[in-house]
Design a protein around this motif. Structure first.
Motif, PDB file in Angstrom:
ATOM      1  N   PRO A  49      35.116  80.240  24.898  1.00 40.06           N
ATOM      2  CA  PRO A  49      34.222  81.208  25.545  1.00 40.06           C
ATOM      3  C   PRO A  49      34.979  82.467  25.939  1.00 40.06           C
ATOM      4  O   PRO A  49      36.081  82.399  26.491  1.00 40.06           O
ATOM      5  CB  PRO A  49      33.718  80.442  26.783  1.00 40.06           C
ATOM      6  CG  PRO A  49      34.747  79.396  27.046  1.00 40.06           C
ATOM      7  CD  PRO A  49      35.318  79.026  25.710  1.00 40.06           C
ATOM      8  N   VAL A  50      34.394  83.611  25.617  1.00 38.06           N
ATOM      9  CA  VAL A  50      35.059  84.891  25.870  1.00 38.06           C
ATOM     10  C   VAL A  50      34.066  85.883  26.467  1.00 38.06           C
ATOM     11  O   VAL A  50      32.849  85.671  26.442  1.00 38.06           O
ATOM     12  CB  VAL A  50      35.641  85.484  24.569  1.00 38.06           C
ATOM     13  CG1 VAL A  50      36.747  84.604  24.010  1.00 38.06           C
ATOM     14  CG2 VAL A  50      34.540  85.680  23.519  1.00 38.06           C
ATOM     15  N   ASN A  51      34.609  86.977  26.997  1.00 32.32           N
ATOM     16  CA  ASN A  51      33.780  88.088  27.475  1.00 32.32           C
ATOM     17  C   ASN A  51      33.507  89.015  26.286  1.00 32.32           C
ATOM     18  O   ASN A  51      34.387  89.772  25.865  1.00 32.32           O
ATOM     19  CB  ASN A  51      34.502  88.873  28.577  1.00 32.32           C
ATOM     20  CG  ASN A  51      34.819  88.018  29.776  1.00 32.32           C
ATOM     21  OD1 ASN A  51      33.992  87.249  30.243  1.00 32.32           O
ATOM     22  ND2 ASN A  51      36.035  88.145  30.300  1.00 32.32           N
ATOM     23  N   TRP A  52      32.288  88.954  25.756  1.00 33.36           N
ATOM     24  CA  TRP A  52      31.954  89.730  24.561  1.00 33.36           C
ATOM     25  C   TRP A  52      31.100  90.938  24.945  1.00 33.36           C
ATOM     26  O   TRP A  52      30.091  90.813  25.638  1.00 33.36           O
ATOM     27  CB  TRP A  52      31.208  88.850  23.568  1.00 33.36           C
ATOM     28  CG  TRP A  52      30.603  89.588  22.403  1.00 33.36           C
ATOM     29  CD1 TRP A  52      29.272  89.763  22.135  1.00 33.36           C
ATOM     30  CD2 TRP A  52      31.307  90.236  21.339  1.00 33.36           C
ATOM     31  NE1 TRP A  52      29.113  90.486  20.976  1.00 33.36           N
ATOM     32  CE2 TRP A  52      30.339  90.792  20.465  1.00 33.36           C
ATOM     33  CE3 TRP A  52      32.658  90.411  21.047  1.00 33.36           C
ATOM     34  CZ2 TRP A  52      30.688  91.503  19.323  1.00 33.36           C
ATOM     35  CZ3 TRP A  52      33.004  91.122  19.902  1.00 33.36           C
ATOM     36  CH2 TRP A  52      32.033  91.649  19.061  1.00 33.36           C
ATOM     37  N   CYS A  53      31.539  92.122  24.501  1.00 33.86           N
ATOM     38  CA  CYS A  53      30.802  93.354  24.748  1.00 33.86           C
ATOM     39  C   CYS A  53      30.219  93.833  23.423  1.00 33.86           C
ATOM     40  O   CYS A  53      30.959  94.387  22.590  1.00 33.86           O
ATOM     41  CB  CYS A  53      31.706  94.424  25.354  1.00 33.86           C
ATOM     42  SG  CYS A  53      30.834  95.977  25.692  1.00 33.86           S
ATOM     43  N   PRO A  54      28.928  93.630  23.181  1.00 36.26           N
ATOM     44  CA  PRO A  54      28.326  94.040  21.904  1.00 36.26           C
ATOM     45  C   PRO A  54      28.472  95.536  21.628  1.00 36.26           C
ATOM     46  O   PRO A  54      28.699  95.938  20.484  1.00 36.26           O
ATOM     47  CB  PRO A  54      26.849  93.644  22.064  1.00 36.26           C
ATOM     48  CG  PRO A  54      26.838  92.584  23.114  1.00 36.26           C
ATOM     49  CD  PRO A  54      27.943  92.945  24.054  1.00 36.26           C
ATOM     50  N   GLU A  55      28.337  96.361  22.666  1.00 37.92           N
ATOM     51  CA  GLU A  55      28.391  97.805  22.462  1.00 37.92           C
ATOM     52  C   GLU A  55      29.781  98.255  22.008  1.00 37.92           C
ATOM     53  O   GLU A  55      29.922  99.104  21.127  1.00 37.92           O
ATOM     54  CB  GLU A  55      28.014  98.521  23.757  1.00 37.92           C
ATOM     55  CG  GLU A  55      27.798 100.015  23.608  1.00 37.92           C
ATOM     56  CD  GLU A  55      26.513 100.369  22.878  1.00 37.92           C
ATOM     57  OE1 GLU A  55      26.459 101.459  22.280  1.00 37.92           O
ATOM     58  OE2 GLU A  55      25.572  99.553  22.903  1.00 37.92           O
ATOM     59  N   LEU A  56      30.818  97.678  22.623  1.00 42.93           N
ATOM     60  CA  LEU A  56      32.191  98.010  22.240  1.00 42.93           C
ATOM     61  C   LEU A  56      32.642  97.211  21.022  1.00 42.93           C
ATOM     62  O   LEU A  56      33.623  97.561  20.370  1.00 42.93           O
ATOM     63  CB  LEU A  56      33.151  97.741  23.402  1.00 42.93           C
ATOM     64  CG  LEU A  56      32.985  98.630  24.643  1.00 42.93           C
ATOM     65  CD1 LEU A  56      33.951  98.201  25.737  1.00 42.93           C
ATOM     66  CD2 LEU A  56      33.195 100.097  24.299  1.00 42.93           C
ATOM     67  N   GLY A  57      31.934  96.103  20.760  1.00 45.65           N
ATOM     68  CA  GLY A  57      32.289  95.284  19.599  1.00 45.65           C
ATOM     69  C   GLY A  57      33.607  94.569  19.753  1.00 45.65           C
ATOM     70  O   GLY A  57      34.329  94.366  18.776  1.00 45.65           O
ATOM     71  N   THR A  58      33.943  94.174  20.987  1.00 39.18           N
ATOM     72  CA  THR A  58      35.235  93.525  21.186  1.00 39.18           C
ATOM     73  C   THR A  58      35.182  92.558  22.358  1.00 39.18           C
ATOM     74  O   THR A  58      34.260  92.590  23.173  1.00 39.18           O
ATOM     75  CB  THR A  58      36.340  94.580  21.434  1.00 39.18           C
ATOM     76  OG1 THR A  58      37.624  93.963  21.333  1.00 39.18           O
ATOM     77  CG2 THR A  58      36.203  95.216  22.800  1.00 39.18           C
ATOM     78  N   VAL A  59      36.193  91.707  22.423  1.00 35.97           N
ATOM     79  CA  VAL A  59      36.383  90.788  23.538  1.00 35.97           C
ATOM     80  C   VAL A  59      37.180  91.500  24.622  1.00 35.97           C
ATOM     81  O   VAL A  59      38.119  92.243  24.336  1.00 35.97           O
ATOM     82  CB  VAL A  59      37.123  89.523  23.063  1.00 35.97           C
ATOM     83  CG1 VAL A  59      37.571  88.678  24.241  1.00 35.97           C
ATOM     84  CG2 VAL A  59      36.233  88.714  22.132  1.00 35.97           C
ATOM     85  N   LEU A  60      36.801  91.257  25.888  1.00 31.58           N
ATOM     86  CA  LEU A  60      37.465  91.904  27.015  1.00 31.58           C
ATOM     87  C   LEU A  60      38.130  90.857  27.916  1.00 31.58           C
ATOM     88  O   LEU A  60      37.625  89.742  28.055  1.00 31.58           O
ATOM     89  CB  LEU A  60      36.462  92.707  27.843  1.00 31.58           C
ATOM     90  CG  LEU A  60      35.708  93.820  27.100  1.00 31.58           C
ATOM     91  CD1 LEU A  60      34.681  94.456  28.028  1.00 31.58           C
ATOM     92  CD2 LEU A  60      36.667  94.875  26.568  1.00 31.58           C
TER      93      LEU A  60
END
Length: 501
Positions: free
Chosen positions: A188-199
């Motif tokens: 499980p990760v912090n996914w930001c669809p707008e940035l298209g990356t894991v944070l």
């Protein structure tokens, strides 16, 4: 105006001396064989953190730190040291790519322009850097060696028998990927669809990305991991010999977080699967009146009843919008949803309800906990809110109430271990569980493997080839692996890196 009160003429004096310093290369640290190299001089290396060259240029925090190190560098030169004081640019990363997407320019172009601006500003301030040793992390000659380091990690494993890292070729098991220090896992990760990356957790503020303020959700994704947990015991043991303040050592011990206890298997009523729980207090097993799973736990989909599915789905969606820091905040109100399923307490064969709650994290322990509300503050708060049974199983040795008591005492309401001290009860109940294949003694750590990912274009590629859903390492003589000059380097939005295009 008097001569004494005339302002310092920066525009005349500073450029004059900067020119002299540059012409004479006074801040260059010569190598053996070069002119002015003096073998008798002691060496002194002073390194600043390389700045990220943003489009905005330097901010006040840069010269604040750099001034202190420059004072030390100049003092050491005047004291007869051969001083190596370099500067460079930490130029790969998300901010550079976001700026390039907004401006419509390739990140290589914007990075080059920003580096030139930063360098000019640092030179105007007059810091005594050896500019002949300037480093840029986007230079293939530099990241060839970060890729080389990755290969050393990928091709190694930690051998518990020798307590050392060894080449993966020495592993005698059937599947070396199970022990590699660099491995792939779905986590499980912090996914930001707008940035298209894991944070990282620190890059998420109130459920939004620190860069741009975009919504962030928790979701499982395939990621590269570093198996730092293999070193947990060694890290603990080798803290003792370090000349560090005791307070710092304590922080490190708490970060590693060693816990001794037991893993206990709970059968699920009307299902073949089991739920494994780690606890430091197996002596309180008779007081276990419910189980709580992390909302992302894979068993939730298998056990949730049709009636409870809508509530479970909605709760999962809300949990996905929270960071781990938000979820584990002790001050927040406890929330949860009943799955409709029941587990069997192996100590007394009683049915106990299975809930999901966001304060349980999939990545810590087994992603499941046993609720013993009489002797755990968090469980007690949860049980009171949802009207769950509370059974005292530890009697304090002093005159204080048993409900809410979290220390050691005497076992009560626990037929197998009644009358034993908590320490004796832990040993006996663990042995009893092992004899019946319901559990075993175990050690757990708070320390978790380190996740690092590459969903973006502007970064050094992993020196790994994927073939038929399997990965293999490139040879060292094939480095560096350079990102191809893509015209469309925008995030894919699926979690796959732009190179997958």
């Amino acid at each position: 105006m008097s001569e004494r009160r005339k302002p310092y003429p920066f525009d005349q004096i500073e450029p004059k001396w900067r020119k002299i310093w540059e012409e004479r290369q006074l801040f260059h640290a010569p190598n053996p064989g070069e002119k002015n190299f003096d073998r008798s001089k002691p060496k002194f290396y002073i390194l600043d953190m390389f700045p990220y060259p943003s489009g905005a240029g330097l901010h006040v925090g840069h010269p604040e730190g750099y001034t202190a190190t420059d004072i030390v560098a100049r003092y050491k030169r005047m004291s007869g040291f051969n001083v190596l004081h370099p500067m460079g640019w930490d130029a790969f990363g998300l901010p550079a790519e976001q700026y390039a997407i907004k401006s419509g320019q390739h990140p290589a172009i914007t990075t080059r322009e920003n580096v030139a601006k930063f360098k000019k500003q640092l030179q105007r301030i007059g810091f005594s850097y050896d500019w002949q040793r300037e480093i840029n992390t986007t230079d293939p000659r530099y990241y060839k060696w970060t890729q080389w380091i990755f290969l050393q990690i990928y091709n190694s494993w930690f051998n518990p028998a020798t307590n050392k890292t060894e080449p993966i070729s020495t592993y005698r098991g059937a599947d070396p990927d199970r022990v590699r220090l660099a491995y792939v896992a779905e986590v499980p990760v912090n996914w930001c669809p707008e940035l298209g990356t894991v944070l990282a957790n620190e890059e998420v503020v109130d459920g939004k990305s620190e860069v741009g303020g975009f919504p962030v959700v928790r979701r499982p994704m395939r990621q590269w991991m570093l198996r730092i947990t293999a070193y947990a015991e060694r890290l603990l043991n080798e803290l003792e010999g370090l000349d560090w303040p005791e307070g710092i050592k304590l922080l490190q011990r708490n970060w590693i977080g060693k816990s001794e206890g037991a893993e206990i298997d709970f059968n699920i009523d009307n299902h073949q699967e089991k739920i494994r729980v780690f606890t430091t207090r197996p002596d309180t097993l008779y007081g276990g009146t419910f189980l709580v799973l992390a909302p992302e736990h894979s068993l939730v989909d298998l056990i949730v009843t049709e009636e409870q599915w809508p509530a479970v789905r909605e709760y999962r969606e809300r949990t996905a919008r929270k960071s781990e820091l938000d979820r584990t905040d002790l001050a927040k109100e406890k929330t949860g949803v009943f799955t409709g399923a029941f587990a069997i307490n192996p100590a007394n064969n009683e049915k106990i309800p299975i809930w999901i709650a966001d304060y349980v994290l999939l990545g810590y322990g087994t992603g499941a906990i046993g609720g013993v509300p009489a002797h755990d503050e968090r469980d007690l708060e949860f049980a009171k809110k949802f009207d769950l049974p509370i059974v005292a199983v530890v009697q304090p040795t002093k005159d204080e109430p048993a409900i809410g008591f979290t220390g050691d005492g005497i076992a009560i309401n626990s037929p197998i271990i009644n009358g034993l001290t908590s320490a004796e009860a832990r040993k006996k109940i663990t042995a009893w569980l092992e004899e019946r294949s319901h559990g075993k003694g175990a050690i757990n750590y708070k320390l978790r493997d380190w996740l690092f990912s590459r969903q973006r274009y502007w970064g050094e590629p992993f020196p790994i080839i994927w073939e038929g859903r399997k990965h293999r390492a490139l040879n060292e003589n094939e480095l560096p692996v350079v990102p191809p000059p893509l015209d469309d380097y925008k995030p894919t939005g699926t979690g796959e890196p732009p190179l997958a295009k």
